[in-house]
Design a protein around this motif. Sequence first.
Motif, PDB file in Angstrom:
ATOM      1  N   LEU A 131      -7.107   7.639  -2.240  1.00  0.00           N
ATOM      2  CA  LEU A 131      -7.904   7.667  -3.471  1.00  0.00           C
ATOM      3  C   LEU A 131      -7.126   7.043  -4.632  1.00  0.00           C
ATOM      4  O   LEU A 131      -7.689   6.265  -5.414  1.00  0.00           O
ATOM      5  CB  LEU A 131      -8.319   9.111  -3.796  1.00  0.00           C
ATOM      6  CG  LEU A 131      -9.263   9.317  -4.972  1.00  0.00           C
ATOM      7  CD1 LEU A 131     -10.560   8.522  -4.801  1.00  0.00           C
ATOM      8  CD2 LEU A 131      -9.563  10.804  -5.152  1.00  0.00           C
ATOM      9  N   ALA A 132      -5.850   7.348  -4.733  1.00  0.00           N
ATOM     10  CA  ALA A 132      -5.028   6.774  -5.794  1.00  0.00           C
ATOM     11  C   ALA A 132      -4.898   5.259  -5.635  1.00  0.00           C
ATOM     12  O   ALA A 132      -5.031   4.503  -6.607  1.00  0.00           O
ATOM     13  CB  ALA A 132      -3.647   7.428  -5.794  1.00  0.00           C
ATOM     14  N   GLU A 133      -4.656   4.798  -4.422  1.00  0.00           N
ATOM     15  CA  GLU A 133      -4.471   3.363  -4.178  1.00  0.00           C
ATOM     16  C   GLU A 133      -5.772   2.597  -4.449  1.00  0.00           C
ATOM     17  O   GLU A 133      -5.756   1.523  -5.058  1.00  0.00           O
ATOM     18  CB  GLU A 133      -4.006   3.149  -2.731  1.00  0.00           C
ATOM     19  CG  GLU A 133      -3.359   1.829  -2.481  1.00  0.00           C
ATOM     20  CD  GLU A 133      -1.865   1.796  -2.788  1.00  0.00           C
ATOM     21  OE1 GLU A 133      -1.224   0.818  -2.378  1.00  0.00           O
ATOM     22  OE2 GLU A 133      -1.330   2.718  -3.442  1.00  0.00           O
ATOM     23  N   LEU A 134      -6.887   3.155  -4.010  1.00  0.00           N
ATOM     24  CA  LEU A 134      -8.188   2.532  -4.243  1.00  0.00           C
ATOM     25  C   LEU A 134      -8.508   2.496  -5.736  1.00  0.00           C
ATOM     26  O   LEU A 134      -8.987   1.478  -6.262  1.00  0.00           O
ATOM     27  CB  LEU A 134      -9.268   3.289  -3.467  1.00  0.00           C
ATOM     28  CG  LEU A 134     -10.683   2.744  -3.492  1.00  0.00           C
ATOM     29  CD1 LEU A 134     -10.735   1.276  -3.099  1.00  0.00           C
ATOM     30  CD2 LEU A 134     -11.564   3.568  -2.555  1.00  0.00           C
ATOM     31  N   THR A 135      -8.208   3.564  -6.433  1.00  0.00           N
ATOM     32  CA  THR A 135      -8.407   3.609  -7.883  1.00  0.00           C
ATOM     33  C   THR A 135      -7.568   2.539  -8.565  1.00  0.00           C
ATOM     34  O   THR A 135      -8.060   1.807  -9.437  1.00  0.00           O
ATOM     35  CB  THR A 135      -8.043   5.009  -8.418  1.00  0.00           C
ATOM     36  OG1 THR A 135      -8.941   5.963  -7.839  1.00  0.00           O
ATOM     37  CG2 THR A 135      -8.123   5.072  -9.927  1.00  0.00           C
ATOM     38  N   ALA A 136      -6.305   2.443  -8.179  1.00  0.00           N
ATOM     39  CA  ALA A 136      -5.417   1.448  -8.788  1.00  0.00           C
ATOM     40  C   ALA A 136      -5.936   0.039  -8.539  1.00  0.00           C
ATOM     41  O   ALA A 136      -5.983  -0.787  -9.457  1.00  0.00           O
ATOM     42  CB  ALA A 136      -3.999   1.605  -8.246  1.00  0.00           C
TER      43      ALA A 136
END
Length: 196
Positions: A131-136
């Motif tokens: 989720l963090a990587e996709l958000t970034a």
Amino acid sequence: MPAPPPAADRAVVLLRRLGADAIAHPGGTLLQHLVRVRALLALWEARPALQLAGLCHAAYGTEAFSPAVLGLARRAELALVIGPEAEALVHLYALCDRAATYPGLTHPSGRYVERFTGRTRSLTLDRRRDLAELTAANELDIARVDPQFRARQGPRLMALLVRLRPLLSSAAWQTADAVLTGRHDADPAGPASPAA
């Protein structure tokens, strides 16, 4: 950069058929944005399922982008194209209540809040990283191609990514640092191009 997974080609065909190439988005169209997000994740050496989720991350709409090219009732259709793991990530991203989820995403409890129902659940460390990587990737693509967004939202975005940094790959953090501090020569994705 490695070639996109074959499912990516099928996903682009589906997204085009659903009209993603006709929806305006910073840097061109929604489809162009989605392709760039997948490419950024590939550059960061994300696994194929996460790349495919990046390519389709807005298929159901998101909290920040309401046009949905595919309704939630058609999840099985997307899963047939990109696989169940990638589709589950798209679903997770689409339902995320960002204001309620992001502040605690690095906490071991992994508290995740759904935006339509308010339902909470815990996410595994791997899902929190996804989720963090996709958000970034999503936010940094917009920041790279839209100077006004970067000027207006850059400090907020940097604060978010600093908070999420323990979950981000080093390549994602390097891109965030380069794009949001103006050191574009350090960006592994290279200079932004609005026409990309």
